[in-house]
Design an enzyme around this catalytic site. Structure first.
Site, short mmCIF file in Angstrom:
data_model
loop_
_atom_site.label_atom_id
_atom_site.label_comp_id
_atom_site.label_asym_id
_atom_site.label_seq_id
_atom_site.Cartn_x
_atom_site.Cartn_y
_atom_site.Cartn_z
N ASP A 1 -22.16 1.77 -17.95
CA ASP A 1 -20.87 1.19 -17.58
C ASP A 1 -20.37 1.70 -16.24
OD1 ASP A 1 -20.83 -0.33 -19.85
OD2 ASP A 1 -19.50 0.98 -20.98
N ASN B 1 -11.49 -0.65 -15.03
CA ASN B 1 -11.16 0.03 -16.29
C ASN B 1 -9.72 0.50 -16.33
OD1 ASN B 1 -13.24 -0.05 -18.11
ND2 ASN B 1 -13.92 2.05 -17.81
#
Length: 291
Positions: free
Chosen positions: A73, A147
């Site tokens: 990620d 994020n």
């Protein structure tokens, strides 16, 4: 085969030899299908680059139709911020740890990628945050985050004090280790570890999650993604704001951090049959259905 995407960008984490090996395998596979493959210059060594078309990662948005990330990620986050201004979609091959965003397992890589490039996929739009750091009325930093944006105490270890406003309305003052301003994508990362809610990627919301607040009355809240969040540091000699944990800016007292939804969303392409809840159940080890 008819291809929906013909110019493919590949990015991998060079520090892991097995990831680069997968990248080269995928590159040869795609080129054998008549597709044009462009590889991030920093993803391979000079000896591995023979016969490959290399470009800078920062040029992907101007050249490729779709980008494929091999890794975890963290790699996905950095590429997402680069491509969002160009609306170039992303495909994630998981060679990291959890892989909330890189959802295609390695053993399904070739078949899944071929299917997606031919038009067989589930698209998913993900929001980003844009932020501006203001000091004495002057904008000193601008960053995107896929994020989260995290304001926290520094190495001194002392709590910081700050005020939060939403759309110019005062929300609260707080004394804590910091604040997480998270997208739905980031809701399964630091935000979740700090007691924040899991937000489905399609939920139009931004979450504000305190980090170890002194008062237990300070709780996470979710606001509309059309809102602007203003953070003002009122006390803290060693505070810092982080953007996806990959860039940062040191803060001084009375500095303000302005956060709002970025104008473009990022499209992630999943294989047919992908389910967000299946992914959560697998990654978070939730119980299976009883019936």
């Amino acid at each position: 085969m008819n291809w929906l995407f013909k110019k493919i960008g590949l990015v991998a984490r060079q520090s892991k030899p097995e990831v680069v090996e997968s990248l080269l395998l995928l590159s040869h596979h795609l080129e054998s299908q008549g597709l044009h493959v462009f590889i991030d210059r920093d993803s391979v060594t000079r000896s591995q680059a023979q016969g490959l078309t290399l470009i800078d990662r920062s040029d992907f948005g101007k050249i490729v139709d779709v980008a494929i990330v091999l890794g975890g990620d963290g790699t996905m986050l950095s590429v997402a911020r680069l491509l969002a201004p160009y609306r170039v979609p992303l495909i994630g091959i998981n060679q990291g740890r959890l892989g909330f965003m890189t959802d295609i397992p390695l053993h399904q890589m070739l078949d899944s990628v071929s299917a997606i490039l031919s038009g067989e996929f589930l698209p998913e739009e993900r929001m980003l945050l844009q932020s501006t750091v203001v000091r004495d009325g002057v904008e000193i930093a601008h960053h995107l985050a896929f994020n989260d944006i995290v304001i926290n105490r520094g190495a001194m270890g002392q709590m910081i004090e700050f005020e939060v406003f939403v759309d110019n309305q005062f929300v609260y003052s707080q004394r804590s280790d910091g604040l997480i301003i998270s997208t739905p994508t980031g809701s399964t990362a630091y935000s979740l570890a700090s007691g924040g809610p899991i937000l489905h990627p399609t939920v139009p919301a931004i979450s504000l999650v305190p980090i170890c607040p002194q008062s237990l009355n300070n709780r996470p809240i979710a606001i509309n993604d059309s809102s602007e969040v203003e953070f003002m540091l009122t006390r803290g000699i060693d505070a810092r704001v982080h953007f996806d944990g990959q860039a940062h800016c040191d803060l001084m007292e009375l500095d303000r951090v302005l956060v709002r939804r970025y104008r473009n969303s990022l499209k992630i392409l999943h294989p047919l049959g992908y389910s967000y809840f299946d992914m959560l159940r697998q990654k978070l080890h939730w119980g299976e259905r009883l019936l």
